[in-house]
Enzyme design. Structure first.
Site, PDB file in Angstrom:
ATOM      1  N   TYR A  48     -28.917 -66.034 -12.730  1.00  0.00           N
ATOM      2  CA  TYR A  48     -29.781 -67.097 -13.246  1.00  0.00           C
ATOM      3  C   TYR A  48     -31.158 -66.569 -13.616  1.00  0.00           C
ATOM      4  O   TYR A  48     -31.521 -65.447 -13.258  1.00  0.00           O
ATOM      5  CB  TYR A  48     -29.879 -68.259 -12.250  1.00  0.00           C
ATOM      6  CG  TYR A  48     -30.825 -68.031 -11.087  1.00  0.00           C
ATOM      7  CD1 TYR A  48     -30.506 -67.156 -10.046  1.00  0.00           C
ATOM      8  CD2 TYR A  48     -32.050 -68.684 -11.026  1.00  0.00           C
ATOM      9  CE1 TYR A  48     -31.373 -66.970  -8.986  1.00  0.00           C
ATOM     10  CE2 TYR A  48     -32.921 -68.496  -9.961  1.00  0.00           C
ATOM     11  CZ  TYR A  48     -32.579 -67.631  -8.942  1.00  0.00           C
ATOM     12  OH  TYR A  48     -33.435 -67.440  -7.899  1.00  0.00           O
ATOM     13  N   ARG A  67     -34.544 -59.437 -18.315  1.00  0.00           N
ATOM     14  CA  ARG A  67     -34.038 -59.379 -16.939  1.00  0.00           C
ATOM     15  C   ARG A  67     -32.659 -60.018 -16.839  1.00  0.00           C
ATOM     16  O   ARG A  67     -31.789 -59.542 -16.108  1.00  0.00           O
ATOM     17  CB  ARG A  67     -35.022 -60.053 -15.974  1.00  0.00           C
ATOM     18  CG  ARG A  67     -34.621 -59.841 -14.517  1.00  0.00           C
ATOM     19  CD  ARG A  67     -35.668 -60.331 -13.550  1.00  0.00           C
ATOM     20  NE  ARG A  67     -35.880 -61.771 -13.668  1.00  0.00           N
ATOM     21  CZ  ARG A  67     -36.871 -62.432 -13.079  1.00  0.00           C
ATOM     22  NH1 ARG A  67     -37.752 -61.782 -12.336  1.00  0.00           N
ATOM     23  NH2 ARG A  67     -36.996 -63.730 -13.238  1.00  0.00           N
ATOM     24  N   ARG A 115      -8.717 -69.163  -8.574  1.00  0.00           N
ATOM     25  CA  ARG A 115      -9.523 -68.563  -7.513  1.00  0.00           C
ATOM     26  C   ARG A 115      -8.830 -67.337  -6.914  1.00  0.00           C
ATOM     27  O   ARG A 115      -7.771 -67.437  -6.312  1.00  0.00           O
ATOM     28  CB  ARG A 115      -9.802 -69.573  -6.397  1.00  0.00           C
ATOM     29  CG  ARG A 115     -10.780 -69.007  -5.374  1.00  0.00           C
ATOM     30  CD  ARG A 115     -11.090 -69.975  -4.243  1.00  0.00           C
ATOM     31  NE  ARG A 115     -12.055 -69.387  -3.320  1.00  0.00           N
ATOM     32  CZ  ARG A 115     -11.744 -68.453  -2.406  1.00  0.00           C
ATOM     33  NH1 ARG A 115     -10.512 -68.043  -2.269  1.00  0.00           N
ATOM     34  NH2 ARG A 115     -12.687 -67.951  -1.619  1.00  0.00           N
ATOM     35  N   HIS A 117     -10.232 -63.200  -5.566  1.00  0.00           N
ATOM     36  CA  HIS A 117     -11.455 -62.401  -5.417  1.00  0.00           C
ATOM     37  C   HIS A 117     -11.690 -61.378  -6.527  1.00  0.00           C
ATOM     38  O   HIS A 117     -12.793 -61.256  -7.033  1.00  0.00           O
ATOM     39  CB  HIS A 117     -11.505 -61.734  -4.045  1.00  0.00           C
ATOM     40  CG  HIS A 117     -11.827 -62.685  -2.939  1.00  0.00           C
ATOM     41  ND1 HIS A 117     -10.983 -63.720  -2.579  1.00  0.00           N
ATOM     42  CD2 HIS A 117     -12.887 -62.780  -2.115  1.00  0.00           C
ATOM     43  CE1 HIS A 117     -11.520 -64.413  -1.587  1.00  0.00           C
ATOM     44  NE2 HIS A 117     -12.683 -63.854  -1.279  1.00  0.00           N
ATOM     45  N   LYS A 164     -30.586 -60.897 -10.061  1.00  0.00           N
ATOM     46  CA  LYS A 164     -30.938 -62.304  -9.841  1.00  0.00           C
ATOM     47  C   LYS A 164     -29.679 -63.163  -9.793  1.00  0.00           C
ATOM     48  O   LYS A 164     -29.363 -63.885 -10.739  1.00  0.00           O
ATOM     49  CB  LYS A 164     -31.916 -62.773 -10.924  1.00  0.00           C
ATOM     50  CG  LYS A 164     -32.700 -64.012 -10.524  1.00  0.00           C
ATOM     51  CD  LYS A 164     -33.956 -64.155 -11.352  1.00  0.00           C
ATOM     52  CE  LYS A 164     -34.682 -65.462 -11.122  1.00  0.00           C
ATOM     53  NZ  LYS A 164     -35.107 -65.701  -9.742  1.00  0.00           N
ATOM     54  N   GLU A 197     -40.454 -59.628   0.140  1.00  0.00           N
ATOM     55  CA  GLU A 197     -41.000 -60.603  -0.821  1.00  0.00           C
ATOM     56  C   GLU A 197     -40.831 -61.992  -0.226  1.00  0.00           C
ATOM     57  O   GLU A 197     -40.361 -62.134   0.906  1.00  0.00           O
ATOM     58  CB  GLU A 197     -40.269 -60.487  -2.166  1.00  0.00           C
ATOM     59  CG  GLU A 197     -38.772 -60.733  -2.056  1.00  0.00           C
ATOM     60  CD  GLU A 197     -38.016 -60.518  -3.364  1.00  0.00           C
ATOM     61  OE1 GLU A 197     -38.596 -60.663  -4.447  1.00  0.00           O
ATOM     62  OE2 GLU A 197     -36.808 -60.227  -3.272  1.00  0.00           O
ATOM     63  N   LEU A 222     -36.743 -58.557  -6.022  1.00  0.00           N
ATOM     64  CA  LEU A 222     -36.541 -58.933  -7.418  1.00  0.00           C
ATOM     65  C   LEU A 222     -37.709 -58.382  -8.243  1.00  0.00           C
ATOM     66  O   LEU A 222     -38.866 -58.527  -7.839  1.00  0.00           O
ATOM     67  CB  LEU A 222     -36.521 -60.466  -7.537  1.00  0.00           C
ATOM     68  CG  LEU A 222     -36.173 -60.920  -8.956  1.00  0.00           C
ATOM     69  CD1 LEU A 222     -34.677 -60.814  -9.196  1.00  0.00           C
ATOM     70  CD2 LEU A 222     -36.641 -62.342  -9.216  1.00  0.00           C
TER      71      LEU A 222
HETATM   72  N1  PDD Z   1     -37.685 -67.274  -8.262  1.00  0.00           N
HETATM   73  N2  PDD Z   1     -38.592 -62.993  -5.786  1.00  0.00           N
HETATM   74  C1  PDD Z   1     -37.564 -63.847  -5.683  1.00  0.00           C
HETATM   75  C2  PDD Z   1     -36.573 -63.658  -4.585  1.00  0.00           C
HETATM   76  C3  PDD Z   1     -37.414 -64.888  -6.640  1.00  0.00           C
HETATM   77  O1  PDD Z   1     -36.365 -65.730  -6.555  1.00  0.00           O
HETATM   78  C4  PDD Z   1     -38.374 -65.023  -7.667  1.00  0.00           C
HETATM   79  C5  PDD Z   1     -38.237 -66.089  -8.722  1.00  0.00           C
HETATM   80  C6  PDD Z   1     -39.457 -64.131  -7.707  1.00  0.00           C
HETATM   81  C7  PDD Z   1     -40.509 -64.199  -8.779  1.00  0.00           C
HETATM   82  O2  PDD Z   1     -39.998 -63.801 -10.017  1.00  0.00           O
HETATM   83  P1  PDD Z   1     -40.631 -64.326 -11.385  1.00  0.00           P
HETATM   84  O3  PDD Z   1     -42.067 -63.943 -11.382  1.00  0.00           O
HETATM   85  O4  PDD Z   1     -39.863 -63.603 -12.444  1.00  0.00           O
HETATM   86  O5  PDD Z   1     -40.452 -65.815 -11.385  1.00  0.00           O
HETATM   87  C8  PDD Z   1     -39.516 -63.119  -6.766  1.00  0.00           C
HETATM   88  C9  PDD Z   1     -37.427 -68.355  -9.186  1.00  0.00           C
HETATM   89  C10 PDD Z   1     -38.677 -68.982  -9.697  1.00  0.00           C
HETATM   90  C11 PDD Z   1     -36.478 -69.332  -8.522  1.00  0.00           C
HETATM   91  O6  PDD Z   1     -35.592 -68.852  -7.815  1.00  0.00           O
HETATM   92  O7  PDD Z   1     -36.602 -70.532  -8.704  1.00  0.00           O
END
Ligand code: PDD
Length: 305
Positions: A48, A67, A115, A117, A164, A197, A222
């Site tokens: 996502y 990304r 379904r 794996h 992501k 983070e 991330l």
């Molecule tokens: N989240 N770290 C994590 C684990 C994240 O899920 C996100 C973003 C960030 C920041 O990334 P960016 O600057 O590209 O938004 C860092 C989004 C906003 C979400 O999951 O809703």
């Protein structure tokens, strides 16, 4: 007119006329759905992106699409459509929903398949889902102005946090635990005692030497788009920066702290109930907010209305 009743458990408020995009169709939000055997639903086999909408334009659109392509490549899902077409769909959805300040959410799953794996071979057709939503600009502004509290929690995620994916259970549990503790965000701490983070944000401090500090890129975090934009803007503005890991005690000793994500740069005023610096947003954080606002005003791609 109220939206038709739904059978798939949506319990949010959907403003009349809200439109989503699923698999090639713009469709009323309350009726938008995927197949029950979609691998995104069954396995979290999906990627996502979340992109800010500022003054009706998409903030850092290209960086988010870069990304997306990278994350999809890492797990072997094909881009669901050429990038320039996807860009048109994203903009059209913002336009149809008349959003000025908000977020665009985009998900690509590996698609629907029996379904099982192993990843289907030949590949299933990826599912593309897009939604947009308005955000409360005043509440956002208040948070950016006043700052937030964070708490620390163990980082219990998998070993490829640079991808992501929608597999966010550890993030959700840590965020919920933070909210129960009266904090806005949780900073995740690895087995060596360093902050990785936030659950949905990157973590920053202004260290005792005045350097803007955030963890270096690796599989553990991330690669935030906002993080990158801040680093570039800070370098241009000749602010000292340092990309290396720090501990919660480093953060407590720091002059300032903040978080960054598609919703912006938000000061952190306390960690685990202990005040950082003077307990209010500091001058470097304010400067970073200004630099980011300036940069994103020029980067937000205008959506024709
Ligand atoms: N989240 N770290 C994590 C684990 C994240 O899920 C996100 C973003 C960030 C920041 O990334 P960016 O600057 O590209 O938004 C860092 C989004 C906003 C979400 O999951 O809703």
């Amino acid at each position: 007119m109220p939206e038709p009743s739904v059978s798939h458990g949506w319990n949010g408020r959907a403003p009349a006329g809200r439109v989503a995009y699923v698999d090639g169709r713009y469709i009323p939000h309350g009726r938008a759905a995927v197949h029950i055997e979609d691998r995104g639903l069954q396995f979290g086999d999906a990627i996502y992106e979340v992109c800010g909408i500022v003054a009706g334009g998409l903030r850092d659109e290209d960086e988010h699409l870069d990304r997306l392509a990278r994350s999809l490549g890492e797990i072997g899902i094909a881009m669901p459509m050429p990038r320039n077409v996807l860009r048109l769909v994203m903009r059209e959805l913002v336009r149809r929903n008349r959003i000025r300040t908000g977020l665009l959410y985009l998900q690509v799953t590996r698609g629907a398949a029996r379904r099982d794996h192993p990843i289907p071979n030949p590949a299933s057709r990826p599912t593309l889902i897009l939604t947009v939503r308005e955000m409360d600009a005043a509440a956002l502004e208040r948070r950016r102005d006043e700052g937030i509290a964070v708490v620390t929690r163990p980082d219990e995620r998998w070993a490829r946090c640079d991808i992501k994916t929608t597999q966010l259970l550890p993030n959700l549990l840590a965020k919920t635990s933070a909210r129960k503790a009266g904090a806005y965000e949780a900073w995740l701490v690895d087995e060596d005692g360093f902050v990785t983070e936030g659950t949905s944000t990157n973590a920053w401090i202004v260290d005792t030497a005045g350097r803007l500090t955030t963890r270096n890129l690796s599989h553990e975090i991330l690669p935030g788009v906002t993080r990158r934009v801040i680093l570039e803007a800070a370098a241009e503005a000749q602010l000292p920066v340092s990309e290396h890991r720090f501990t919660p005690s480093d953060a407590l000793a720091a002059r300032e702290a903040f978080i960054s994500s598609a919703t912006g740069v938000v000061p952190v005023t306390s960690i685990d109930g202990k005040t950082i610096g003077e307990g209010r947003p500091g001058p470097v954080t304010r400067r970073v907010q200004e630099l980011y606002a300036h940069r994103s005003a020029s980067s937000a791609s205008e959506v024709s209305r």
